[in-house]
Design a protein around this motif. Structure first.
Motif, PDB file in Angstrom:
ATOM      1  N   VAL A 188      -2.859   5.372   8.453  1.00  0.00           N
ATOM      2  CA  VAL A 188      -2.452   5.228   7.055  1.00  0.00           C
ATOM      3  C   VAL A 188      -1.312   4.205   6.960  1.00  0.00           C
ATOM      4  O   VAL A 188      -0.191   4.487   7.371  1.00  0.00           O
ATOM      5  CB  VAL A 188      -1.975   6.583   6.476  1.00  0.00           C
TER       6      VAL A 188
ATOM      7  N   ASP B  52       2.524   1.052   3.423  1.00  0.00           N
ATOM      8  CA  ASP B  52       2.652   0.417   2.105  1.00  0.00           C
ATOM      9  C   ASP B  52       1.576   0.859   1.118  1.00  0.00           C
ATOM     10  O   ASP B  52       1.569   0.454  -0.036  1.00  0.00           O
ATOM     11  CB  ASP B  52       2.686  -1.116   2.231  1.00  0.00           C
ATOM     12  N   THR B  53       0.631   1.709   1.566  1.00  0.00           N
ATOM     13  CA  THR B  53      -0.402   2.181   0.637  1.00  0.00           C
ATOM     14  C   THR B  53      -0.061   3.550   0.051  1.00  0.00           C
ATOM     15  O   THR B  53      -0.788   4.062  -0.786  1.00  0.00           O
ATOM     16  CB  THR B  53      -1.768   2.311   1.338  1.00  0.00           C
ATOM     17  N   VAL B  54       1.030   4.175   0.521  1.00  0.00           N
ATOM     18  CA  VAL B  54       1.284   5.543   0.058  1.00  0.00           C
ATOM     19  C   VAL B  54       2.232   5.549  -1.140  1.00  0.00           C
ATOM     20  O   VAL B  54       3.060   4.664  -1.306  1.00  0.00           O
ATOM     21  CB  VAL B  54       1.869   6.441   1.173  1.00  0.00           C
ATOM     22  N   ASP B  55       2.057   6.583  -1.953  1.00  0.00           N
ATOM     23  CA  ASP B  55       2.940   6.794  -3.090  1.00  0.00           C
ATOM     24  C   ASP B  55       4.094   7.673  -2.609  1.00  0.00           C
ATOM     25  O   ASP B  55       3.887   8.840  -2.262  1.00  0.00           O
ATOM     26  CB  ASP B  55       2.153   7.497  -4.200  1.00  0.00           C
TER      27      ASP B  55
ATOM     28  N   GLU C 272      -0.796  12.211   0.883  1.00  0.00           N
ATOM     29  CA  GLU C 272      -0.705  10.765   1.086  1.00  0.00           C
ATOM     30  C   GLU C 272      -1.032  10.376   2.526  1.00  0.00           C
ATOM     31  O   GLU C 272      -1.661   9.364   2.766  1.00  0.00           O
ATOM     32  CB  GLU C 272       0.693  10.260   0.709  1.00  0.00           C
TER      33      GLU C 272
END
Lengths: 81, 399
Positions: A21, A24-27, A35
């Protein structure tokens, strides 16, 4: 350890648990477990690693404050001396 | 002298590739020592010696893929070899390792080819006739289409006759649709076998987890994270306890008959990042205290995530528990993992209204299911077995 160090430590530990994962793609305000797709064993592994590194006990009764990346970072910052 | 053979690696695996020889000829081995590692569809599996002795010699070279039951090494039991430095003759009977083939697909499962394989880019227009060549290659349309799909070079066939479909290899050589991963094939094979052979029946109920969660919370309150318990260990222990009272749910159905197991090796379905799952066993899940069981669960999950476990753990679960954890949905009804005869499914815990002593109260509950094998048991006993698991969870301090 300042906020920046704590953040770097969290990213490093999460990267070991969820290498697939990209950070930079997680909230950062959403549920950390969703996430990073981590289960209760992964979460325990994360807490164990962070607690050891920072010398914190991170009791289960505080888990609710650690639900998002931001929440966890705030929790660590306020407990690290 | 005895043979050390490739052990059974579970119902869905028939062979493995020897990738590590961890003991040298002449070295002592003890029952339980890991002496080799084998690569399978499910990752690297460590293989343990089953008796004490000395490793005499390896019979299979590194890199060789061999079926279950193949002798891998000779173990000399009893005294150490009299002359430990016997020069190892190069054994001519041992074939050289086969060339590395990066082909995970088992031959007995055809690669999944979509019905309409994506067309490779239109075949390049036939190369302009070379000036002066004697004649033009004649190719049937079907053969040309297949060559286009597979990337086969038709010019390799020469031009002295009509090229038909049979001349073009069907094995895709480039841009092939991806075959199922080895892991997915292993799951598909085991689950298809289960649905084909096992007449499942299903039961479900609700577990009141209030006592179990309170027990965990009070146990963990003063413990550092690495000593904390997860509720999953209670599920595993409760299942192991119930399995001992209801042997028809704990064991193997093989060759038309059921053999109950005295020990409860509880398989735990573990999700893998990147896809797939494995369900290795916590061996002897009735033994030791909950702390020990938790340590073993942590160790198992850690090794599984790294793709490394012991052959016994994969081959020997006698019953399986699949638990959705705290981020799943209400319920799961499992597919029995052959040759086992039962699987217990536990949904994500949540709050629900319950009536207790005539009062409506909010309780922590989870759905629990049992899928079991009708060749071995019926719903009546299944219900009692499931009830037994639930009852054990009401007295967590006794687990």
């Amino acid at each position: 350890m300042n906020d920046k160090d704590i953040r770097a430590l969290m990213i490093r530990q999460l990267g070991q648990i969820a290498p697939d994962v990209p950070f930079d793609t997680v909230d950062p305000d959403a549920d950390l477990r969703d996430e990073f797709d981590i289960d209760s064993m992964d979460f325990l592994t994360l807490i164990t690693a962070l607690g050891k590194e920072l010398g914190l006990s991170m009791p289960e009764t505080d888990y609710d404050q650690m639900r998002s990346f931001v929440g966890l970072q705030r929790y660590l910052s306020s407990h690290v001396t | 002298m005895s043979q050390f053979v490739m052990p059974s690696l579970g119902a869905d695996m028939e062979d493995g590739t020897l990738v590590e020889q961890l003991v040298a000829p002449g070295d002592p081995v003890q029952r339980g020592d890991v002496i080799a590692a084998v690569e399978t569809q499910k990752g690297a599996i460590e293989i343990e010696a089953f008796e004490d002795g000395f490793l005499d010699r390896w019979l299979v070279p590194l890199g060789a893929k061999v079926p279950v039951g193949t002798p891998l090494a000779m173990i000399r039991t009893g005294d150490p070899p009299a002359t430990p430095d016997i020069p190892q003759p190069k054994d001519p009977a041992v074939p050289p390792p086969p060339p590395e083939t990066p082909q995970p697909a088992e031959p007995d499962l055809p690669p999944a080819v979509p019905e309409d394989p994506p067309l490779a880019p239109e075949p390049p227009a036939p190369p302009p006739e070379k000036m002066g060549t004697s004649h033009r290659q004649r190719v049937t349309p079907a053969a040309r289409r297949r060559a286009a799909q597979t990337g086969f070079d038709l010019s390799a066939l020469g031009g002295d006759r009509v090229i038909s479909l049979d001349d073009v290899p069907s094995a895709p050589t480039a841009d092939a649709p991806k075959p199922l991963s080895a892991m997915r094939q292993a799951i598909a094979a085991a689950m298809a076998r289960s649905k084909r052979e096992i007449p499942h029946y299903y039961l479900s109920d609700t577990i009141d987890l209030t006592a179990a969660e309170a027990f965990i919370a009070s146990r963990n309150a003063d413990l550092p994270p690495d000593a904390r318990l997860l509720i999953a260990v209670l599920f595993i222990r409760a299942t192991a306890r119930a399995a001992q009272s209801f042997p028809e749910f704990n064991g193997y159905f093989e060759e038309e008959h059921f053999s109950p197991s005295a020990a409860a090796h509880v398989g735990m379905a573990i999700n893998l990042r990147g896809g797939g799952l494995v369900a290795p066993a916590l061996l002897d899940a009735n033994e030791g205290n909950l702390e020990t069981l938790m340590m073993r669960l942590r160790d198992l999950v850690m090794r599984v995530r790294k793709g490394r476990f012991k052959a016994r753990e994969l081959a020997e679960p006698t019953i399986t528990v699949t638990s959705l954890g705290d981020r799943g949905v209400a319920g799961i009804t499992g597919v029995i993992f052959p040759p086992q005869v039962a699987i217990v499914g536990i949904g994500t815990p949540g709050w629900q209204p319950m009536v207790i002593d005539g009062q409506l109260v909010a309780r922590r509950v989870a759905n629990i299911t049992l899928a079991a094998d009708h060749r071995v048991s019926d719903g009546h006993r299944g219900a009692r077995f499931l009830r037994s698991i639930i009852d054990h969870l009401q007295q967590p301090e006794a687990l």
